[in-house]
Motif scaffolding. Structure first.
Motif, PDB file in Angstrom:
ATOM      1  N   THR A  66       9.801 -18.088 -38.550  1.00 20.05           N
ATOM      2  CA  THR A  66       8.921 -19.216 -38.258  1.00 20.05           C
ATOM      3  C   THR A  66       7.550 -18.731 -37.785  1.00 20.05           C
ATOM      4  O   THR A  66       7.448 -17.775 -37.023  1.00 20.05           O
ATOM      5  N   MET A  67       6.536 -19.446 -38.258  1.00 19.23           N
ATOM      6  CA  MET A  67       5.168 -19.229 -37.818  1.00 19.23           C
ATOM      7  C   MET A  67       4.723 -20.461 -37.046  1.00 19.23           C
ATOM      8  O   MET A  67       5.198 -21.565 -37.315  1.00 19.23           O
ATOM      9  N   TYR A  68       3.796 -20.245 -36.121  1.00 19.22           N
ATOM     10  CA  TYR A  68       3.327 -21.352 -35.283  1.00 19.22           C
ATOM     11  C   TYR A  68       1.809 -21.430 -35.288  1.00 19.22           C
ATOM     12  O   TYR A  68       1.116 -20.449 -35.538  1.00 19.22           O
ATOM     13  N   LEU A  69       1.322 -22.629 -34.980  1.00 19.20           N
ATOM     14  CA  LEU A  69      -0.104 -22.820 -34.736  1.00 19.20           C
ATOM     15  C   LEU A  69      -0.239 -23.667 -33.481  1.00 19.20           C
ATOM     16  O   LEU A  69       0.110 -24.853 -33.491  1.00 19.20           O
ATOM     17  N   GLN A  70      -0.734 -23.050 -32.429  1.00 17.98           N
ATOM     18  CA  GLN A  70      -1.015 -23.765 -31.194  1.00 17.98           C
ATOM     19  C   GLN A  70      -2.439 -24.282 -31.258  1.00 17.98           C
ATOM     20  O   GLN A  70      -3.379 -23.506 -31.446  1.00 17.98           O
ATOM     21  N   MET A  71      -2.592 -25.594 -31.125  1.00 23.32           N
ATOM     22  CA  MET A  71      -3.908 -26.221 -31.222  1.00 23.32           C
ATOM     23  C   MET A  71      -4.234 -26.890 -29.893  1.00 23.32           C
ATOM     24  O   MET A  71      -3.456 -27.725 -29.407  1.00 23.32           O
ATOM     25  N   ASN A  72      -5.361 -26.525 -29.320  1.00 21.10           N
ATOM     26  CA  ASN A  72      -5.773 -27.056 -28.024  1.00 21.10           C
ATOM     27  C   ASN A  72      -7.094 -27.809 -28.136  1.00 21.10           C
ATOM     28  O   ASN A  72      -7.844 -27.626 -29.104  1.00 21.10           O
ATOM     29  N   SER A  73      -7.342 -28.645 -27.163  1.00 25.26           N
ATOM     30  CA  SER A  73      -8.599 -29.414 -27.092  1.00 25.26           C
ATOM     31  C   SER A  73      -8.915 -30.086 -28.422  1.00 25.26           C
ATOM     32  O   SER A  73     -10.021 -29.972 -28.951  1.00 25.26           O
ATOM     33  N   LEU A  74      -7.944 -30.788 -28.940  1.00 29.41           N
ATOM     34  CA  LEU A  74      -8.114 -31.416 -30.250  1.00 29.41           C
ATOM     35  C   LEU A  74      -9.169 -32.509 -30.203  1.00 29.41           C
ATOM     36  O   LEU A  74      -9.316 -33.215 -29.190  1.00 29.41           O
ATOM     37  N   ASN A  75      -9.892 -32.638 -31.305  1.00 27.09           N
ATOM     38  CA  ASN A  75     -10.870 -33.711 -31.441  1.00 27.09           C
ATOM     39  C   ASN A  75     -10.659 -34.413 -32.779  1.00 27.09           C
ATOM     40  O   ASN A  75      -9.855 -33.961 -33.613  1.00 27.09           O
ATOM     41  N   THR A  76     -11.395 -35.478 -32.982  1.00 28.46           N
ATOM     42  CA  THR A  76     -11.157 -36.295 -34.180  1.00 28.46           C
ATOM     43  C   THR A  76     -11.425 -35.521 -35.462  1.00 28.46           C
ATOM     44  O   THR A  76     -10.854 -35.836 -36.508  1.00 28.46           O
ATOM     45  N   GLU A  77     -12.280 -34.511 -35.405  1.00 26.33           N
ATOM     46  CA  GLU A  77     -12.561 -33.708 -36.597  1.00 26.33           C
ATOM     47  C   GLU A  77     -11.384 -32.814 -36.992  1.00 26.33           C
ATOM     48  O   GLU A  77     -11.402 -32.220 -38.077  1.00 26.33           O
ATOM     49  N   ASP A  78     -10.391 -32.709 -36.122  1.00 25.19           N
ATOM     50  CA  ASP A  78      -9.194 -31.940 -36.452  1.00 25.19           C
ATOM     51  C   ASP A  78      -8.174 -32.777 -37.218  1.00 25.19           C
ATOM     52  O   ASP A  78      -7.130 -32.251 -37.630  1.00 25.19           O
ATOM     53  N   THR A  79      -8.449 -34.043 -37.395  1.00 23.09           N
ATOM     54  CA  THR A  79      -7.557 -34.893 -38.184  1.00 23.09           C
ATOM     55  C   THR A  79      -7.520 -34.391 -39.621  1.00 23.09           C
ATOM     56  O   THR A  79      -8.557 -34.285 -40.279  1.00 23.09           O
ATOM     57  N   ALA A  80      -6.320 -34.056 -40.090  1.00 21.36           N
ATOM     58  CA  ALA A  80      -6.165 -33.462 -41.422  1.00 21.36           C
ATOM     59  C   ALA A  80      -4.687 -33.267 -41.707  1.00 21.36           C
ATOM     60  O   ALA A  80      -3.839 -33.446 -40.820  1.00 21.36           O
ATOM     61  N   THR A  81      -4.393 -32.893 -42.932  1.00 17.83           N
ATOM     62  CA  THR A  81      -3.064 -32.414 -43.270  1.00 17.83           C
ATOM     63  C   THR A  81      -3.091 -30.897 -43.156  1.00 17.83           C
ATOM     64  O   THR A  81      -3.982 -30.251 -43.712  1.00 17.83           O
ATOM     65  N   TYR A  82      -2.138 -30.356 -42.424  1.00 17.28           N
ATOM     66  CA  TYR A  82      -2.070 -28.923 -42.157  1.00 17.28           C
ATOM     67  C   TYR A  82      -0.985 -28.301 -43.027  1.00 17.28           C
ATOM     68  O   TYR A  82       0.152 -28.773 -43.063  1.00 17.28           O
ATOM     69  N   TYR A  83      -1.371 -27.226 -43.700  1.00 18.57           N
ATOM     70  CA  TYR A  83      -0.479 -26.544 -44.626  1.00 18.57           C
ATOM     71  C   TYR A  83      -0.224 -25.117 -44.182  1.00 18.57           C
ATOM     72  O   TYR A  83      -1.151 -24.433 -43.723  1.00 18.57           O
ATOM     73  N   CYS A  84       0.992 -24.655 -44.364  1.00 22.66           N
ATOM     74  CA  CYS A  84       1.235 -23.234 -44.196  1.00 22.66           C
ATOM     75  C   CYS A  84       1.366 -22.589 -45.565  1.00 22.66           C
ATOM     76  O   CYS A  84       1.726 -23.247 -46.550  1.00 22.66           O
ATOM     77  N   ALA A  85       1.035 -21.308 -45.609  1.00 21.07           N
ATOM     78  CA  ALA A  85       1.032 -20.560 -46.856  1.00 21.07           C
ATOM     79  C   ALA A  85       1.567 -19.159 -46.602  1.00 21.07           C
ATOM     80  O   ALA A  85       1.481 -18.651 -45.479  1.00 21.07           O
ATOM     81  N   ALA A  86       2.070 -18.540 -47.662  1.00 20.61           N
ATOM     82  CA  ALA A  86       2.625 -17.194 -47.553  1.00 20.61           C
ATOM     83  C   ALA A  86       2.215 -16.369 -48.764  1.00 20.61           C
ATOM     84  O   ALA A  86       2.066 -16.895 -49.871  1.00 20.61           O
ATOM     85  N   LYS A  87       2.043 -15.067 -48.498  1.00 19.75           N
ATOM     86  CA  LYS A  87       1.786 -14.166 -49.608  1.00 19.75           C
ATOM     87  C   LYS A  87       2.491 -12.856 -49.377  1.00 19.75           C
ATOM     88  O   LYS A  87       2.730 -12.463 -48.237  1.00 19.75           O
ATOM     89  N   ARG A  88       2.793 -12.187 -50.473  1.00 22.65           N
ATOM     90  CA  ARG A  88       3.623 -10.985 -50.380  1.00 22.65           C
ATOM     91  C   ARG A  88       2.833  -9.776 -49.927  1.00 22.65           C
ATOM     92  O   ARG A  88       3.392  -8.859 -49.362  1.00 22.65           O
ATOM     93  N   ASP A  89       1.544  -9.749 -50.180  1.00 19.96           N
ATOM     94  CA  ASP A  89       0.754  -8.579 -49.809  1.00 19.96           C
ATOM     95  C   ASP A  89       0.537  -8.539 -48.304  1.00 19.96           C
ATOM     96  O   ASP A  89       0.595  -9.555 -47.632  1.00 19.96           O
ATOM     97  N   GLY A  90       0.260  -7.341 -47.799  1.00 24.53           N
ATOM     98  CA  GLY A  90       0.251  -7.150 -46.359  1.00 24.53           C
ATOM     99  C   GLY A  90      -1.047  -7.399 -45.631  1.00 24.53           C
ATOM    100  O   GLY A  90      -1.124  -7.190 -44.428  1.00 24.53           O
ATOM    101  N   TRP A  91      -2.098  -7.845 -46.346  1.00 24.10           N
ATOM    102  CA  TRP A  91      -3.361  -8.075 -45.636  1.00 24.10           C
ATOM    103  C   TRP A  91      -3.658  -9.556 -45.525  1.00 24.10           C
ATOM    104  O   TRP A  91      -3.254 -10.351 -46.368  1.00 24.10           O
ATOM    105  N   THR A  92      -4.367  -9.916 -44.490  1.00 16.07           N
ATOM    106  CA  THR A  92      -4.716 -11.319 -44.284  1.00 16.07           C
ATOM    107  C   THR A  92      -5.874 -11.701 -45.197  1.00 16.07           C
ATOM    108  O   THR A  92      -6.681 -10.861 -45.583  1.00 16.07           O
TER     109      THR A  92
END
Length: 123
Positions: free
Chosen positions: A77-103
């Protein structure tokens, strides 16, 4: 077949915090680089943060002060901690994965995507 399932979205008031989760199944989670993106109907998919299999992280400059990415390999499992949220953070949030080792901040670099979890921030 890799499957990604996000959870933790919802409606919160401005200033609140929220923690999203993304669970990977079907392959060994620890070998994947993971990332969070978000999108609204009016915008392109926006990079938030990525975390490599080594736990090296990479953040969007505009979000790094409020958002934190982490991973729990035994829980797949991966997590995203979001603090001090504002209205501009309203969105659909997606997680993604890739096999290669670099970000990467480029959506096209990721092989697998979840269906998204929606976050609404109200005033």
């Amino acid at each position: 077949q890799v499957q990604l399932v996000e959870s933790g979205g919802g409606t919160v008031q401005a200033g609140a915090s929220l923690k999203l989760s993304c669970k990977l199944s079907g392959r060994s989670f620890s070998t994947y680089t993971m990332a969070w993106f978000r999108q609204t109907p009016d915008t392109k998919r926006e990079f938030i943060a990525a975390i490599a299999d080594t736990a090296t992280t990479h953040y969007s400059d505009s979000l790094k002060d409020r958002f934190a990415i982490s991973r729990d390999n035994p829980e797949s499992t991966m997590y995203l901690q979001m603090n001090s949220l504002n209205t501009e953070d309203t969105a659909t949030y997606y997680c993604a994965a890739k096999r290669d080792g670099w970000t990467s901040s480029a959506p096209d670099d990721y092989n697998y995507w979840g269906r998204g979890t929606h976050v609404t921030v109200s005033t």
